[in-house]
Design an enzyme around this catalytic site. Structure first.
Site, PDB file in Angstrom:
ATOM      1  N   MET A 153      24.093   8.961   3.548  1.00 29.70           N
ATOM      2  CA  MET A 153      23.977  10.180   4.341  1.00 29.70           C
ATOM      3  C   MET A 153      24.185   9.895   5.826  1.00 29.70           C
ATOM      4  O   MET A 153      24.793  10.697   6.548  1.00 29.70           O
ATOM      5  CB  MET A 153      22.625  10.839   4.112  1.00 29.70           C
ATOM      6  CG  MET A 153      22.525  12.249   4.680  1.00 29.70           C
ATOM      7  SD  MET A 153      23.696  13.410   3.924  1.00 29.70           S
ATOM      8  CE  MET A 153      22.803  13.865   2.435  1.00 29.70           C
ATOM      9  N   LYS A 187     -17.530  -1.207   5.007  1.00 25.03           N
ATOM     10  CA  LYS A 187     -17.841  -2.218   3.997  1.00 25.03           C
ATOM     11  C   LYS A 187     -19.308  -2.200   3.600  1.00 25.03           C
ATOM     12  O   LYS A 187     -19.642  -2.256   2.408  1.00 25.03           O
ATOM     13  CB  LYS A 187     -17.449  -3.602   4.528  1.00 25.03           C
ATOM     14  CG  LYS A 187     -17.625  -4.727   3.521  1.00 25.03           C
ATOM     15  CD  LYS A 187     -17.078  -6.033   4.072  1.00 25.03           C
ATOM     16  CE  LYS A 187     -17.153  -7.145   3.027  1.00 25.03           C
ATOM     17  NZ  LYS A 187     -16.562  -8.417   3.546  1.00 25.03           N
ATOM     18  N   PHE A 225     -12.092  -7.559  13.371  1.00 28.85           N
ATOM     19  CA  PHE A 225     -10.948  -8.003  12.586  1.00 28.85           C
ATOM     20  C   PHE A 225     -10.538  -6.936  11.576  1.00 28.85           C
ATOM     21  O   PHE A 225     -11.351  -6.425  10.823  1.00 28.85           O
ATOM     22  CB  PHE A 225     -11.299  -9.311  11.859  1.00 28.85           C
ATOM     23  CG  PHE A 225     -10.202  -9.811  10.964  1.00 28.85           C
ATOM     24  CD1 PHE A 225      -9.006 -10.265  11.495  1.00 28.85           C
ATOM     25  CD2 PHE A 225     -10.360  -9.813   9.585  1.00 28.85           C
ATOM     26  CE1 PHE A 225      -7.982 -10.720  10.678  1.00 28.85           C
ATOM     27  CE2 PHE A 225      -9.338 -10.265   8.751  1.00 28.85           C
ATOM     28  CZ  PHE A 225      -8.146 -10.723   9.308  1.00 28.85           C
ATOM     29  N   GLN A 226      -9.282  -6.594  11.600  1.00 26.27           N
ATOM     30  CA  GLN A 226      -8.680  -5.576  10.729  1.00 26.27           C
ATOM     31  C   GLN A 226      -9.357  -4.218  10.872  1.00 26.27           C
ATOM     32  O   GLN A 226      -9.490  -3.462   9.908  1.00 26.27           O
ATOM     33  CB  GLN A 226      -8.686  -6.027   9.263  1.00 26.27           C
ATOM     34  CG  GLN A 226      -7.730  -7.188   9.003  1.00 26.27           C
ATOM     35  CD  GLN A 226      -7.456  -7.431   7.537  1.00 26.27           C
ATOM     36  OE1 GLN A 226      -8.308  -7.160   6.682  1.00 26.27           O
ATOM     37  NE2 GLN A 226      -6.282  -7.957   7.223  1.00 26.27           N
ATOM     38  N   GLU A 257       0.822  -1.227   0.000  1.00 25.32           N
ATOM     39  CA  GLU A 257       0.000   0.000   0.000  1.00 25.32           C
ATOM     40  C   GLU A 257       0.848   1.265   0.000  1.00 25.32           C
ATOM     41  O   GLU A 257       0.430   2.296  -0.541  1.00 25.32           O
ATOM     42  CB  GLU A 257      -0.943   0.002   1.212  1.00 25.32           C
ATOM     43  CG  GLU A 257      -2.072  -1.001   1.124  1.00 25.32           C
ATOM     44  CD  GLU A 257      -1.728  -2.373   1.676  1.00 25.32           C
ATOM     45  OE1 GLU A 257      -2.625  -3.234   1.740  1.00 25.32           O
ATOM     46  OE2 GLU A 257      -0.536  -2.578   2.056  1.00 25.32           O
TER      47      GLU A 257
END
Length: 614
Positions: free
Chosen positions: A491, A177, A127-128, A65
């Site tokens: 760096m 959802k 969940f999630q 993502e």
């Protein structure tokens, strides 16, 4: 918020919330979406399948993502449009946070759409489930949780308006959802019909302040234009050019402002700040008038604040009133759209620059002498390529390409050496996000089509999101990536060398470096490796000519430092690495590596063959 809308162009119809979302995106000009599906956002992806079959939208399946949000960001920077990305709930949403923060810091317009657990489960630790609305509050311009699917057309219209209006930024839309599944009576909202009283930025500058600014510009003996990313967001590069030429004012840009002024122009002095040019940093130290255009006086530019343009009066032009006086209090603050303000200013002093050339001649001559005395050198060595040599050669062969970078030494060298136009420079400036480069280049390439897009990365940064080689391969996105490979977090190593007693803690990457060619080929991408100077020019030409994505691994000198450098807490005029890179004055004696037995020049800190400390 109250919405005023134009009469609908179509009749009300019965559709799902997911359809309403995708149709609204399409009506707002969206053609490309970057994302990754998951349970909570599946209703939207199910509807997206139909939109793709009809050729109405194109979705790019990323491998992570974070790749989606960086791709949307690169797309937005390269095209000037609002970038769009999708992610599901929970870890899908939290994986977007770094990219959202990157866009927020750099003022990039995004609409980020996340799936969420069904409404009845919100707050139950389902969940999630994560509260992505709450998590992202500090790094978005605005955010929504859609509770009623009928609100989707309005919310999408508002999101695009907010993201692109005034100072741009990311907007989050979190969609449960069941909201995507529920059927509603859908009434589209026309793009541009939104009128939000809370998001009406001041566009026209205060006439009295503009008059004061003109008076200061007319009287200045040593003026300097300091141009940031706001000039590019406002498409004000022509006005910046006109102002510079009319009054013969040298121009310096920030990392975000690169491209707002032609770096080949005699008045250009390049980037200022921590790794800016010596002449830009000297100029900002000695100027008597600093004209800040769409810039925010960030710490990497300013250095020691009380010594930054200490003898100068300051004009600050910015559309965001929160930025004016936040760091440096200006003598003349002008809140407004940069382009609108400059158009007004230029129209009111059409003949005012007649004596400017003579008035600033001594100042311009002084700046020109600094350019001669402190050039940005490209070191050439006998044993290994320098990073600057590689970047300069890429820039020579592809001068008009769109460049994305990751973060580190290669980013600063690229900023110093690559000279292209507006929206052709994509780099994480405010947040400094490693792993930004390849997915940003991917999104840019989708946006600009046939134009050449090149990512300059490092061997550490590239591994942050190297899985996006799969996306490049799947869709044949012909972005090229050049890895400046020195076997270190460059760096970090430079700072450890300079400020931490050469204690190189967890910055050496070489012992576990992958074979980048094999890795690229495993994804179906052309892989190349360059280890010899004599092969560099032809290899770059081959990379650019290839009709598809390329990953090119270029092995460079391992202990090259990025100069000039303003140390933390120091004034911009107190730069390390002047007058030239110390390596250019090196003795030619050699020292033998105790680990592998290879001979190295005496000035090397690390073995060119095995990377061991000498």
């Amino acid at each position: 918020m109250q919405l005023q809308q134009q009469p609908p162009a179509v009749q009300e119809q019965k559709v799902s919330g997911a359809y309403a979302l995708l149709d609204s995106l399409k009506r707002h000009g969206v053609e490309h979406i970057f994302g990754y599906p998951g349970g909570a956002i599946l209703p939207i992806y199910d509807e997206l399948y139909k939109f793709e079959e009809r050729g109405e939208l194109q979705h790019f399946l990323v491998r992570h993502e974070q790749g989606a949000v960086h791709a949307a960001d690169g797309y937005a920077r390269a095209t000037g449009k609002v970038g769009v990305c999708f992610g599901t709930s929970g870890p899908g949403a939290t994986n977007l946070v770094t990219g959202i923060a990157t866009a927020h810091m750099d003022s990039i317009p995004l609409v980020v759409i996340t799936g969420q657990v069904p409404r009845v489960m919100i707050g139950t630790d389902g969940f999630q489930e994560t509260d992505i609305w709450g998590i992202t509050l500090p790094v978005v311009k605005h955010s929504y949780v859609v509770r009623d699917p009928k609100e989707i057309p309005r919310i999408v219209a508002e999101a695009f308006y907010i993201a692109a209006t005034g100072r741009p930024g990311p907007v989050l839309i979190d969609i449960p959802k069941d909201v995507g599944l529920e059927e509603i009576d859908y009434l589209p909202i026309a793009p541009g019909s939104v009128k939000l009283p809370g998001y009406r930025p001041t566009v026209k500058g205060n006439p009295r302040k503009i008059t004061q600014a003109i008076d200061l510009i007319k009287s200045a003996q040593k003026p300097l234009l300091y141009v940031g990313g706001g000039a590019i967001s406002a498409a004000a590069q022509d006005q910046v050019h006109q102002l510079a030429e009319r009054f013969q004012i040298p121009v310096t840009t920030t990392l975000m402002g690169i491209g707002a002024f032609d770096e080949h122009h005699p008045l250009a002095v390049g980037m200022l700040g921590m790794h800016g040019t010596a002449y830009a940093n000297f100029a900002v130290t000695e100027c008597d008038l600093l004209i800040a255009v769409g810039a925010r006086f960030d710490d990497r530019v300013v250095g020691k604040l009380d010594k930054f343009a200490a003898h100068a009066q300051v004009i600050h032009i910015d559309i965001d009133p929160a930025e004016v006086s936040k760091v440096r209090k200006p003598d003349v603050p002008i809140v407004g759209d940069v382009k609108e303000v400059l158009v007004d200013l230029l129209s009111r002093c059409a003949n005012a620059g007649e004596n400017a050339a003579a008035q600033t001649e001594d100042w311009r001559n002084r700046v020109a002498r600094w350019k001669q005395d402190y050039p940005l050198d490209v070191p050439l060595y006998d044993d290994m390529m320098s990073p600057q040599q590689v970047i300069a050669e890429v820039g020579r062969q592809a001068p008009d390409a769109c460049y994305a970078t990751d973060v580190g030494q290669h980013q600063m060298w690229s900023a110093q050496l690559l000279k292209n136009g507006p929206r052709r420079w994509l780099s994480s400036a405010g947040l400094g996000t490693m792993g930004y480069g390849m997915p940003a280049a991917m999104g840019a390439k989708v946006g600009v089509g046939d134009e050449q897009v090149i990512c300059i990365s490092g061997d550490a940064s590239i591994q942050m999101n190297i899985q996006e080689l799969g996306t490049l391969s799947q869709y044949g996105i012909a972005a090229k990536t050049v890895i400046i490979n020195n076997g270190w977090q460059g760096m970090v190593r430079q700072w450890q060398q300079s400020f931490y007693g050469e204690r190189y803690s967890s910055s050496h990457m070489a012992p576990s470096m992958p074979d980048f060619v094999k890795l690229a080929e495993a994804y179906g991408v052309k892989g190349m490796v360059v280890t010899k100077q004599e092969d560099l020019t032809q290899a770059i030409a081959e990379m650019l000519a290839h009709d598809g994505p390329v990953l090119m691994d270029v092995h460079v000198r391992k202990d090259e430092n990025c100069y000039p450098m303003v140390a933390p807490g120091k004034a911009n005029s107190e730069m390390l690495g002047l007058p030239q890179h110390k390596q250019l004055e090196r003795a030619m004696e050699t020292v033998t590596c105790g680990s592998c037995g290879a001979d190295n020049e005496q000035t090397h800190k690390f073995c060119s063959d095995c990377g061991a400390k000498l």
